[in-house]
Design a protein around this motif. Sequence first.
Motif, PDB file in Angstrom:
ATOM      1  N   VAL A 199      36.563  40.666  62.713  1.00  0.00           N
ATOM      2  CA  VAL A 199      37.558  40.372  62.009  1.00  0.00           C
ATOM      3  C   VAL A 199      37.472  39.118  61.409  1.00  0.00           C
ATOM      4  N   ALA A 200      36.485  38.220  61.626  1.00  0.00           N
ATOM      5  CA  ALA A 200      36.418  37.034  60.997  1.00  0.00           C
ATOM      6  C   ALA A 200      35.659  37.313  59.640  1.00  0.00           C
ATOM      7  N   LEU A 201      34.988  38.287  59.604  1.00  0.00           N
ATOM      8  CA  LEU A 201      34.421  38.728  58.391  1.00  0.00           C
ATOM      9  C   LEU A 201      35.275  39.366  57.301  1.00  0.00           C
ATOM     10  N   TRP A 202      36.143  40.392  57.874  1.00  0.00           N
ATOM     11  CA  TRP A 202      37.109  40.767  57.105  1.00  0.00           C
ATOM     12  C   TRP A 202      38.052  39.695  56.628  1.00  0.00           C
ATOM     13  N   ALA A 203      38.684  38.770  57.373  1.00  0.00           N
ATOM     14  CA  ALA A 203      39.373  37.689  56.928  1.00  0.00           C
ATOM     15  C   ALA A 203      38.769  36.828  55.967  1.00  0.00           C
ATOM     16  N   GLY A 204      37.345  36.628  56.177  1.00  0.00           N
ATOM     17  CA  GLY A 204      36.637  35.601  55.384  1.00  0.00           C
ATOM     18  C   GLY A 204      36.362  36.424  53.936  1.00  0.00           C
ATOM     19  N   TRP A 205      35.894  37.498  53.939  1.00  0.00           N
ATOM     20  CA  TRP A 205      35.618  38.116  52.393  1.00  0.00           C
ATOM     21  C   TRP A 205      36.861  38.024  52.120  1.00  0.00           C
ATOM     22  N   THR A 206      38.131  38.704  52.329  1.00  0.00           N
ATOM     23  CA  THR A 206      39.118  38.937  51.820  1.00  0.00           C
ATOM     24  C   THR A 206      39.897  37.528  51.303  1.00  0.00           C
ATOM     25  N   PHE A 207      39.619  36.550  51.749  1.00  0.00           N
ATOM     26  CA  PHE A 207      40.276  35.257  51.535  1.00  0.00           C
ATOM     27  C   PHE A 207      38.936  34.660  50.116  1.00  0.00           C
ATOM     28  N   LEU A 208      37.921  34.798  50.446  1.00  0.00           N
ATOM     29  CA  LEU A 208      36.997  34.602  49.094  1.00  0.00           C
ATOM     30  C   LEU A 208      37.293  35.358  47.969  1.00  0.00           C
ATOM     31  N   ALA A 209      37.610  36.751  48.300  1.00  0.00           N
ATOM     32  CA  ALA A 209      38.005  37.705  47.035  1.00  0.00           C
ATOM     33  C   ALA A 209      39.406  37.164  46.233  1.00  0.00           C
ATOM     34  N   TYR A 210      40.108  36.374  47.131  1.00  0.00           N
ATOM     35  CA  TYR A 210      41.407  35.939  46.707  1.00  0.00           C
ATOM     36  C   TYR A 210      41.192  34.479  45.586  1.00  0.00           C
ATOM     37  N   LEU A 211      40.224  33.965  46.619  1.00  0.00           N
ATOM     38  CA  LEU A 211      39.901  32.410  45.904  1.00  0.00           C
ATOM     39  C   LEU A 211      39.365  32.762  44.162  1.00  0.00           C
ATOM     40  N   ARG A 212      38.369  33.669  44.483  1.00  0.00           N
ATOM     41  CA  ARG A 212      37.499  34.024  43.305  1.00  0.00           C
ATOM     42  C   ARG A 212      38.554  34.777  42.127  1.00  0.00           C
ATOM     43  N   LEU A 213      39.516  35.494  42.646  1.00  0.00           N
ATOM     44  CA  LEU A 213      40.382  36.030  41.473  1.00  0.00           C
ATOM     45  C   LEU A 213      41.130  35.104  41.148  1.00  0.00           C
ATOM     46  N   ARG A 214      41.633  34.157  41.975  1.00  0.00           N
ATOM     47  CA  ARG A 214      42.444  33.021  41.363  1.00  0.00           C
ATOM     48  C   ARG A 214      41.865  32.193  40.368  1.00  0.00           C
ATOM     49  N   ARG A 215      40.500  31.919  40.584  1.00  0.00           N
ATOM     50  CA  ARG A 215      39.757  31.084  39.618  1.00  0.00           C
ATOM     51  C   ARG A 215      39.586  31.764  38.177  1.00  0.00           C
ATOM     52  N   ASN A 216      39.341  33.368  38.520  1.00  0.00           N
ATOM     53  CA  ASN A 216      39.128  34.123  37.118  1.00  0.00           C
ATOM     54  C   ASN A 216      40.557  33.773  36.373  1.00  0.00           C
ATOM     55  N   VAL A 217      41.659  34.063  36.727  1.00  0.00           N
ATOM     56  CA  VAL A 217      42.870  34.068  35.982  1.00  0.00           C
ATOM     57  C   VAL A 217      43.102  32.271  35.571  1.00  0.00           C
ATOM     58  N   ALA A 218      42.755  31.325  36.471  1.00  0.00           N
ATOM     59  CA  ALA A 218      42.848  30.043  35.873  1.00  0.00           C
ATOM     60  C   ALA A 218      42.038  29.851  34.687  1.00  0.00           C
ATOM     61  N   LEU A 219      40.609  30.273  34.624  1.00  0.00           N
ATOM     62  CA  LEU A 219      39.772  30.197  33.671  1.00  0.00           C
ATOM     63  C   LEU A 219      40.103  30.676  32.372  1.00  0.00           C
ATOM     64  N   GLN A 220      40.667  32.066  32.386  1.00  0.00           N
ATOM     65  CA  GLN A 220      41.173  32.858  31.614  1.00  0.00           C
ATOM     66  C   GLN A 220      42.496  32.227  30.778  1.00  0.00           C
ATOM     67  N   ALA A 221      43.530  31.515  31.657  1.00  0.00           N
ATOM     68  CA  ALA A 221      44.417  30.900  31.425  1.00  0.00           C
ATOM     69  C   ALA A 221      44.062  29.633  30.395  1.00  0.00           C
ATOM     70  N   ALA A 222      43.193  28.894  30.766  1.00  0.00           N
ATOM     71  CA  ALA A 222      42.508  27.756  30.255  1.00  0.00           C
ATOM     72  C   ALA A 222      41.836  28.032  28.944  1.00  0.00           C
ATOM     73  N   GLN A 223      41.225  29.284  29.026  1.00  0.00           N
ATOM     74  CA  GLN A 223      40.558  29.665  27.556  1.00  0.00           C
ATOM     75  C   GLN A 223      41.788  30.011  26.476  1.00  0.00           C
ATOM     76  N   ARG A 224      42.814  30.824  27.060  1.00  0.00           N
ATOM     77  CA  ARG A 224      43.897  31.091  26.154  1.00  0.00           C
ATOM     78  C   ARG A 224      44.779  29.762  25.626  1.00  0.00           C
ATOM     79  N   SER A 225      44.867  28.779  26.431  1.00  0.00           N
ATOM     80  CA  SER A 225      45.454  27.652  25.938  1.00  0.00           C
ATOM     81  C   SER A 225      44.839  26.658  24.941  1.00  0.00           C
ATOM     82  N   LYS A 226      43.425  26.921  25.361  1.00  0.00           N
ATOM     83  CA  LYS A 226      42.523  26.170  24.166  1.00  0.00           C
ATOM     84  C   LYS A 226      42.485  26.703  22.804  1.00  0.00           C
ATOM     85  N   ILE A 227      42.588  28.137  23.068  1.00  0.00           N
ATOM     86  CA  ILE A 227      42.595  28.757  21.750  1.00  0.00           C
ATOM     87  C   ILE A 227      43.996  28.630  20.969  1.00  0.00           C
ATOM     88  N   THR A 228      45.123  28.365  21.779  1.00  0.00           N
ATOM     89  CA  THR A 228      46.477  28.324  21.310  1.00  0.00           C
ATOM     90  C   THR A 228      46.379  26.588  20.482  1.00  0.00           C
TER      91      THR A 228
END
Length: 321
Positions: A284-313
């Motif tokens: 259960v802990a591995l399932w919860a931990g990997w799911t949470f890490l996946a969420y954090l990674r995806l959140r970071r991905n879109v944040a970096l993409q947003a920063a890149q779009r902002s910089k280009i604009t």
Amino acid sequence: AAGRRWGSLSGYVRRRAPISLQLSALLVRSTRNILRNPMGVRARFGQAVVMAAIISLIFKTLGSNQQSVQGRVGCLFFLAMNFMSSSFGVLTVFSGERAVFEREYALGMYETGVFFLTKIIAEFPPSIVFPLIQAAIIYWSVGFQPYASNFFIFSCVNVLIVNSGMALGLLIASVFPSLQVTLILAPPLILPLMLFSGFFINTNSIPPYFNWIKYISPIKYGFESYSATEFRGLKLHCDDSELQASPACPGGKPCICPIENGEQILDSLGVGGTVVGYNLLYLVALWAGWTFLAYLRLRRNVALQAAQRSKITDVGIAQPL
């Protein structure tokens, strides 16, 4: 669609709809997608049933002689390998979902957390029901110990192994930028979890520099739990051809049965002290931990993409007319 207001020089700052509205809209869309295109659910159901049928045909009615020991151990490890099939199954599916999510996130349609929560809720029924069906087919076809408590634990382990595999697949698909890279790098990341699961090498014999891998291996916890559930209390016998000779045997005829109970098998595998309840918690802990890490990674991905779009604009606005 969300409203918007004027912000900095980088353009519009989008104001998203309330969380409750985002969640309900995504749940409705996920349900409609399943109803309109049920092939994905059917494929997962077919995978579970076909895998159960193959295992049942191979290991059908193992018996309780010495020859059955190898079959039982092999069957239980093969079941633990459900982790790998569920991991690889997520990679290609989520890569497509990720592209849609990133595009819609950039349009300000919903938050990362809402997308992840909706995905977990939508995946919950098949990720529970299909492993339970698979466990029911295999358990009674193979001829494991006919006790309801053993079957219940067996089913819980199967569900947790499948879901922890899906969580790791989700994490790997969130880390790498493309499907091609994901499919290349996923096998070397997942295979060590199989190698140090206790089947190929006794967990007490793993070199110190690799010892840490076993603690994050769902295959290890699953295999140990399956084995402890099946072999504890199991009585074995020897056919006449399986008896071994000993000086103590009268008349020099073979009279020794090498393995008389399942506890001997657990000791030989180095898992005699397994506490199944703890292993279920680790899964259960591995399932919860990997799911949470996946969420954090995806959140970071879109944040970096947003920063890149902002910089280009900002660079575009700063250019003189």
